[in-house]
Enzyme design. Structure first.
Site, mmCIF file in Angstrom:
data_model
loop_
_atom_site.group_PDB
_atom_site.id
_atom_site.type_symbol
_atom_site.label_atom_id
_atom_site.label_comp_id
_atom_site.label_asym_id
_atom_site.label_seq_id
_atom_site.Cartn_x
_atom_site.Cartn_y
_atom_site.Cartn_z
ATOM 1 N N GLY A 34 10.738 7.411 2.132
ATOM 2 C CA GLY A 34 11.035 7.063 3.492
ATOM 3 C C GLY A 34 12.463 7.652 3.901
ATOM 4 N N TYR A 35 13.413 6.845 4.305
ATOM 5 C CA TYR A 35 14.566 7.581 4.823
ATOM 6 C C TYR A 35 15.748 7.632 3.807
ATOM 7 C CZ TYR A 35 12.973 5.091 9.212
ATOM 8 O OH TYR A 35 12.304 4.834 10.309
ATOM 9 N N LYS A 71 19.125 5.408 -8.863
ATOM 10 C CA LYS A 71 18.879 4.636 -7.603
ATOM 11 C C LYS A 71 18.455 3.039 -7.821
ATOM 12 C CE LYS A 71 15.967 4.058 -3.585
ATOM 13 N NZ LYS A 71 14.660 4.420 -2.828
ATOM 14 N N ALA A 107 2.919 3.849 -1.659
ATOM 15 C CA ALA A 107 2.896 4.383 -3.356
ATOM 16 C C ALA A 107 4.388 4.271 -3.690
ATOM 17 C CB ALA A 107 2.384 5.956 -3.283
ATOM 18 N N GLY A 108 5.390 4.849 -2.822
ATOM 19 C CA GLY A 108 6.696 4.826 -3.157
ATOM 20 C C GLY A 108 7.451 3.409 -4.042
ATOM 21 N N ASP A 134 9.659 -6.781 1.720
ATOM 22 C CA ASP A 134 9.711 -5.924 3.255
ATOM 23 C C ASP A 134 11.310 -5.513 3.230
ATOM 24 O OD1 ASP A 134 8.360 -5.773 5.681
ATOM 25 O OD2 ASP A 134 9.961 -6.445 6.513
ATOM 26 N N SER A 135 11.361 -4.447 3.595
ATOM 27 C CA SER A 135 12.836 -3.707 3.557
ATOM 28 C C SER A 135 12.963 -2.603 4.709
ATOM 29 C CB SER A 135 12.929 -2.867 2.253
ATOM 30 O OG SER A 135 11.820 -1.940 2.086
ATOM 31 N N HIS A 184 0.884 -1.174 -0.121
ATOM 32 C CA HIS A 184 0.033 0.030 0.024
ATOM 33 C C HIS A 184 0.861 1.148 0.060
ATOM 34 C CE1 HIS A 184 -2.832 -3.059 1.337
ATOM 35 N NE2 HIS A 184 -3.872 -2.290 1.015
#
Length: 214
Positions: free
Chosen positions: A159-160, A181, A17-18, A75-76, A15
């Site tokens: 995120g980070y 990236k 978006a990125g 999952d990261s 869910h």
């Protein structure tokens, strides 16, 4: 190990978006039709695993069971060495219910300051799982090492990303373009990827995907 090929339509069990955007871009060269769990209105399963791979599998199997389609999940997380690997599995939780990653990055900085830590080494981990409705699954993992910086730089990624500077670069993930990236030059005999997700995807592609015809 013999891998099961992935073709046709797949559910991207996220869910975020990125994350969805990156996965769709990675799948594009393979002619895979992708629909997200969010678009299908699927609930977010409880991530009760103790490893990234376990949480990725929970999400992928839940989506595969709900839709009858193969499901692809990531999952990261960010693991900061001086924080004993935190936020790690709780990477998203540190951003709170509103997913405020500016606050999450501030917490990382604050925790490092409290420990008077001079070690800024960190790494991102990505566990990619494909699950089929019959229960079969494939797991692929990737990592990228670097350091956390303060203040955060750049407004790209998610995120980070703005506080993570990968080894060999002066830019953070937040300053690099999407192509820089996680883009992969598939024309090379040995394609490479920078991000943790791209590195995991390279393994997945080698095992389960076939390039679409031009």
């Amino acid at each position: 190990m013999r891998h099961r090929p992935l073709t046709g339509k797949v559910v991207i069990a996220t869910h975020n978006a990125g994350k969805l955007r990156e996965m769709q871009e990675l799948l594009t060269p393979f002619g895979i039709e992708a629909v997200s769990a969010g678009e299908l209105g699927l609930p977010v399963p409880d991530e009760t695993g103790h490893m990234f791979a376990e949480n990725a599998a929970i999400k992928a199997h839940a989506a595969a069971k709900a839709t009858g389609l193969p499901a692809f999940s990531d999952d990261s997380g960010l693991c900061v060495h001086a924080l004993d690997g935190a936020p790690g599995l709780f990477t998203a939780d540190w951003a709170g219910p509103n997913r405020d990653f500016r606050a999450a990055m501030e917490r990382v900085h604050r925790e490092l300051e409290k420990r008077e830590a001079t070690d800024r080494r960190a790494h991102f981990v990505s566990a990619l799982v494909i699950a089929w409705p019959d229960g079969h699954e494939e797991l692929f993992e990737g990592r990228v090492f670097g350091e956390v910086v303060w203040p955060p730089r750049g407004d790209r990624g998610f995120g980070y990303d703005p506080m993570f500077q990968p080894d060999g670069f002066v830019e953070t993930f937040g300053e690099l373009s999407s192509e820089e990236k996680h883009g992969i030059d598939w024309s090379k005999p040995e394609p490479e990827g920078l991000s943790h997700r791209a590195r995991a995807f390279l393994k997945l592609a080698a095992g389960c995907l076939k390039k679409a015809s031009a």
